[in-house]
Design a protein around this motif. Structure first.
Motif, PDB file in Angstrom:
ATOM      1  N   VAL A 116       3.241  -0.025   8.113  1.00 17.95           N
ATOM      2  CA  VAL A 116       2.401  -0.167   6.921  1.00 17.95           C
ATOM      3  C   VAL A 116       1.361  -1.222   7.265  1.00 17.95           C
ATOM      4  N   PRO A 117       0.160  -1.113   6.684  1.00 21.69           N
ATOM      5  CA  PRO A 117      -0.824  -2.157   6.963  1.00 21.69           C
ATOM      6  C   PRO A 117      -0.260  -3.537   6.639  1.00 21.69           C
ATOM      7  N   ALA A 136       9.042   5.869  11.554  1.00 24.91           N
ATOM      8  CA  ALA A 136       9.534   7.226  11.304  1.00 24.91           C
ATOM      9  C   ALA A 136       8.497   8.181  10.705  1.00 24.91           C
ATOM     10  N   TYR A 137       7.653   7.684   9.808  1.00 23.65           N
ATOM     11  CA  TYR A 137       6.637   8.541   9.167  1.00 23.65           C
ATOM     12  C   TYR A 137       5.279   7.867   9.309  1.00 23.65           C
ATOM     13  N   PRO A 138       4.228   8.630   9.581  1.00 24.30           N
ATOM     14  CA  PRO A 138       2.924   7.988   9.757  1.00 24.30           C
ATOM     15  C   PRO A 138       2.371   7.344   8.468  1.00 24.30           C
ATOM     16  N   HIS A 183       6.816  -1.980   8.045  1.00 26.03           N
ATOM     17  CA  HIS A 183       6.665  -3.037   9.057  1.00 26.03           C
ATOM     18  C   HIS A 183       5.272  -2.952   9.666  1.00 26.03           C
ATOM     19  N   GLY A 184       4.769  -4.082  10.124  1.00 23.01           N
ATOM     20  CA  GLY A 184       3.486  -4.074  10.828  1.00 23.01           C
ATOM     21  C   GLY A 184       3.582  -3.302  12.137  1.00 23.01           C
ATOM     22  N   ILE A 236       0.839  -1.201   0.000  1.00 19.35           N
ATOM     23  CA  ILE A 236       0.000   0.000   0.000  1.00 19.35           C
ATOM     24  C   ILE A 236       0.873   1.250   0.000  1.00 19.35           C
ATOM     25  N   SER A 237       2.021   1.196   0.678  1.00 16.77           N
ATOM     26  CA  SER A 237       2.773   2.441   0.857  1.00 16.77           C
ATOM     27  C   SER A 237       3.946   2.596  -0.093  1.00 16.77           C
ATOM     28  N   ASN A 238       3.995   1.815  -1.181  1.00 16.66           N
ATOM     29  CA  ASN A 238       5.123   2.013  -2.105  1.00 16.66           C
ATOM     30  C   ASN A 238       4.915   3.213  -3.025  1.00 16.66           C
TER      31      ASN A 238
END
Lengths: 807, 161
Positions: A357-358, A317-319, A285-286, A249-251
């Protein structure tokens, strides 16, 4: 015949079994350039200078990018979901001024080959001034070292979830059990395919992405403003994705770097493929969660009446997708239990670790593990057998409205327990356990009950930040009869192994009275199809309800058009028509006659031969786009109250584990998994999802952990150290299912696939049971031989659990 | 690093077809197979010989092609997933993986199939424990392995006739 509940051959297998899938790294083209990222070796460090001269002088290197340059090129940093002060966090795809986790990208090199790009990266000189690292969320909340100066605090969110009459319940309790600290560890499902993207930002403005992002509906909303481009100018495609489990999801952050790099080269295609070490260090990471000062009130029968606790989430580090996890857990506030009184003080902090990350079971799994630990610890302290404790506390009436307004659609947890006991051979193992204990062996039997909430109401995001313009949910499907009469379906989900092509074809076949092999479902995702909304993607157990309801709705609209058209052609009444297959393929026929019209004739008529229609049926196109929207309302953000998810699949697992007293090694001797996801569309695929989720959970429980040292070094940054579960560690799973159809989905199905982390609860419970009599309470979710050995070694220390009996 | 790296001439036979190429000595076999020859069925999943997505048969031995240089395979005969189907007929392992839902995302599948090929060549009737060992160097994140073990058992039965 019906195609629901059957397991036809998977459509995806035809290409994948031949090695002819199309994953991002398989994409090759003339003049393709390659991107390499230079990363911070430190968890927290000022970037004093970056010298790219030597890299740029290397033949074959086209250009470089640094954080400072990226900041200038981007009109704004990525949107933050959290309210102030978290909203003031600045997140750029390359570190600007300061690196705040080990592996954070600080510079990029574009070159003619991957090897030359890596060579160029080795020539970039970065001067760092190392700072103290903040590696736990509790430490972060002290705000001694601030990661994001723009926010001024490390806390990204805080809120209290209070329901019922908590203080009254504690005042009236027969027993209060206090647990000082529970901790859920950091891990991820690490898909075998790493993140990858090919970007091509053309000089006239259009930006093409071929990527493996698994939630494009979300990614495009973050990318467009950050890149200063309209959503429509971005053409985003996926094809085969080698697993995501939420991790992909966060790439979008790396998609942005590749896009900016392409723009700097004048619009050439730039490919970036992550290495495994990069993935483990930096892709996501979860969530790690700590539960402090938990108190549980119970009545004299061992029924839990209230829970109060303080939960702290570590989002790295980042939300990015966070602080959504601060709310998403509350979809399953009471877990599978009838507790009505809760006070949970929830906060989240940034740390100098990889961003969260989810990950399969996202945020609910952590909370469900917490509730299962409560059940087992209370059972242990009150000397109530773990199965009886559950039966005393399970919710049994459905639909059930939880204290925070969620509606559990259906379920039968006692029946699942019964079935799992049968599968594992409960009575036999109980006897063997008694014998083992007689011999001084450590053999435990553990139960884990969990929920997999699917089709979420994005309105819950407003509980976290009332200003967010998100609510409800939706998914799109298109279906058309093309000019040759073929049935063509497109989906908005962009799957990553979940067999959406197959299950969608089953739903269409069922509706049209044809077979799945006559339905062509396009692979992957493509914004060019016009088959997407902001919620489009494969995440949060969406597809069985959200995705397939879109397919079903599209079929209904298509059938209505086909009936009108066939009635015109056959000069019959619509009521007399039936769908099916005739001598000339799929058709509509007049019941009880040999009059029929096939799809080819109808498709050709509409697309090629429409004067025959003599001006009639001008609105019939046989080309349908349908958006499914679940019936949600916006939650009450003040009370943190509302229905946050449409369906609640459940899983109940039982594990038998023996612990080697000398080495602490936990060996799984038997394992049973019972699943209830309502009406099953495809038993083989559901079984596959259950097995896969079980493997992730067992791997996480006994092997996998992202372990950092006190300076923020990741100690498990290769697969050799992280050790994902292999065939040698995965037990045979005795698998069973029950079906309690959901009253809220058209087909009775419930979203499933995440699995709710059942093995984590189950393994913790079994280890607790094995260490019965050793004076040990399991308060961690990770059970490597090392950690179990430490539990045994420290068994004379405080358990951190206190029991107060009042009556 | 700035000097031009001298290329080396190699000859490798893949799926019965012979190829002669000049390659950099540092080129990995998997890069040769994927990038030089465009046979993209062989995948890369890690940097440390753990995941096995890149497994091919080198002179019949299951080999992680990310851990061998292309120049080391000079003169070898290699079989990749693309070589399993013969005359339009899928290999029994391919059929069995599909029939037993031994794959989901399909990314590990080519490597898993090649390790299974080597296993069945050595042990035509493997026990479940032997199968687990045979694929222990191949990581799958989707299936939980149970269905892969079933698939290999089914293929073994089919191949035994």
């Amino acid at each position: 015949m019906s195609w629901i509940g059957k397991s036809p051959e998977r459509k995806e297998d035809q290409r994948l079994i031949r090695g002819r899938g199309l994953f991002v790294d398989d994409k090759q083209s003339y003049g393709l350039l390659h991107l390499h990222l230079v990363r911070s070796p430190y968890a927290h460090a000022q970037i004093l200078s970056i010298d790219v001269a030597a890299a740029e002088a290397l033949p074959g290197v086209i250009c470089t990018l640094t954080g400072a340059e990226v900041k200038d090129l981007m009109p704004e940093s990525f949107m933050e979901l959290g309210p102030e002060p978290a909203a003031s966090i600045r997140d750029y795809p390359l570190a600007v001024g300061k690196a705040i986790f080990q592996g954070e990208p600080v510079a990029a090199v574009v070159a003619e080959t991957p090897a030359l790009a890596a060579d160029g990266g080795a020539l970039i000189e970065v001067d760092y001034d190392m700072l103290d690292a903040v590696v736990t969320a509790e430490q972060a909340l002290e705000d001694k070292d601030i990661l994001h100066e723009s926010a001024g605090t490390n806390q990204t969110w805080q809120g209290v979830y209070e329901y019922g009459e908590v203080d009254k319940a504690f005042a009236e309790a027969a027993t209060v059990v206090a647990i000082d600290r529970l901790h859920f560890h950091r891990f991820a499902s690490t898909p075998v395919e790493n993140n990858a993207v090919v970007a091509e930002w053309l000089p006239h403005g259009d930006l093409n992405f071929f990527c493996n992002n698994s939630f494009v509906g979300f990614a495009q909303q973050l990318l467009a403003p950050a890149l200063g481009i309209s959503v429509d100018q971005m053409h985003i495609k996926t094809h085969d994705i080698g697993g995501s489990f939420g991790n992909k999801i966060s790439n979008y952050t790396q998609m942005a770097i590749a896009a900016l790099a392409s723009r700097k080269t004048g619009g050439r295609s730039v490919k970036w493929v992550e290495t495994r070490t990069e993935h483990l260090l930096s892709s996501g990471h979860g969530n790690e969660r700590t539960f402090l000062d938990t108190e549980v009130a119970l009545d004299k029968n061992g029924v839990i009446t209230a829970v109060r606790s303080r939960h702290i989430d570590d989002c790295g580090a980042y939300p990015r997708y966070e602080p959504l996890g601060c709310v998403i857990w509350s979809q399953v506030l009471p877990a599978t239990y009838g507790v009505r009184n809760f006070r949970i003080d929830f906060s989240q902090a940034v740390t100098n670790k990889c961003p969260a990350v989810p990950n399969r079971g996202y945020s609910r799994m952590q909370h469900l593990w917490f509730m299962e630990r409560i059940i087992d610890i209370c059972a242990h302290e009150l000397d109530i057998p773990a199965d009886e404790m559950r039966l005393k506390n399970y919710i049994t009436e459905f639909p059930y409205t939880t204290p925070n307004g969620c509606v559990y659609d259906s379920g039968n947890y006692p029946a699942m327990l019964e079935k799992a006991k049968e599968l594992i051979g409960w009575d036999d193992w109980k006897k063997k356990q008694a014998d083992a204990r007689g011999e001084g062996r450590l053999l435990g039997i553990g139960i884990g009950t969990t929920l997999d909430s699917g089709t979420n109401n994005f309105g819950q995001a407003r509980i976290m930040n009332p200003h967010l313009p998100f609510s409800g949910n939706s998914e799109v499907a298109t279906i058309r009869i093309d000019l040759q009469g073929s049935v063509i379906v497109t989906l908005g989900s962009g799957p990553s192994g979940q067999s959406h092509e197959t299950t969608a074809s089953q739903v269409v076949a069922e509706e049209l009275g044809i077979s799945p092999d006559l339905v062509r479902v396009r692979s992957g995702f493509d914004t060019g199809w016009n088959t997407f909304v902001g919620h489009s993607g494969s995440y949060a157990s969406q597809f069985a309800v959200t995705g397939l309801s879109a397919v079903h709705g599209a079929c209904e609209k298509l059938k209505a058009e086909m009936r009108r058209l066939a009635a015109f052609i056959l000069e019959a009444s619509e009521e007399d028509l039936e769908f099916g297959i005739g001598d000339e393929g799929p058709q509509l026929s007049v019941k009880g006659t040999d009059q029929a019209v096939n799809y080819w004739y109808m498709g050709n008529l509409v697309n090629n031969d429409n004067a025959v229609l003599a001006g009639e049926l001008g609105d019939v196109t046989l080309n349908i786009r349908h958006v499914y929207r679940p019936p949600f309302t916006v939650p009450d953000t003040e009370r943190k109250y509302g229905n946050l998810t449409l369906t609640y699949a459940a899983q109940l697992h039982i594990a038998v584990i023996e612990i080697d007293r000398a080495f602490g090694h936990p060996k799984i001797l038997a394992y049973a998994a019972v699943d209830d996801c309502g009406t099953v569309i495809n038993p083989k695929i559901v079984g596959g999802q259950v097995h896969g989720a079980t493997a992730h959970g067992i791997g996480a429980a006994i092997m996998e952990i992202f372990q950092y040292d006190e300076t923020g070094n990741l100690l498990t940054s290769s697969f050799s150290d992280y050790c994902p579960i292999t065939s040698m560690n995965m037990p045979d799973v005795q698998y069973g299912s029950i079906q309690t159809p959901s009253p809220f989905s058209y087909n009775g199905a419930k979203g499933m696939g995440e699995g709710g982390g059942a093995p984590l609860h189950t393994v913790s419970a079994a280890i607790q049971d094995a260490l019965y009599g050793e004076g040990v309470i399991v308060r961690e979710s990770h059970h490597s031989a090392n950690s179990v050995f430490a539990l045994l070694r420290d068994s004379d220390e405080s358990t951190g659990v206190q029991v107060e009996t009042r009556q | 690093m700035s000097e031009v790296i001298e290329k080396v001439s190699i000859r490798i036979t893949i799926n019965g077809q012979s190829y002669r190429r000049k390659v950099e000595p540092r080129l990995l076999l998997v890069q040769f197979i994927r990038e030089e020859l465009g046979l993209t069925g062989t995948h890369v999943g890690c940097d440390v010989t753990y995941c096995g997505a890149c497994t091919v048969l080198v002179d019949d031995k299951p080999t992680k092609s990310c851990t061998l240089l292309a120049v080391q395979a000079d003169g070898c005969e290699i079989l990749t997933v693309e070589g399993l189907e013969q005359d339009g007929e899928l290999h029994p392992l391919q059929k069995a993986f599909s029939e037993n839902h031994g794959l989901q995302c399909g990314y590990c599948t080519p490597g898993m199939l090649m390790s299974s090929m080597a296993l069945l060549a050595e042990k035509p009737d493997p026990s479940p424990a032997e199968i687990r060992k045979g694929i222990s160097g191949n990581l799958c994140r989707c299936t939980g392995y149970n269905n892969i073990i079933k698939s290999i058992q089914a293929a073994a039965r089919e191949m035994a006739g």
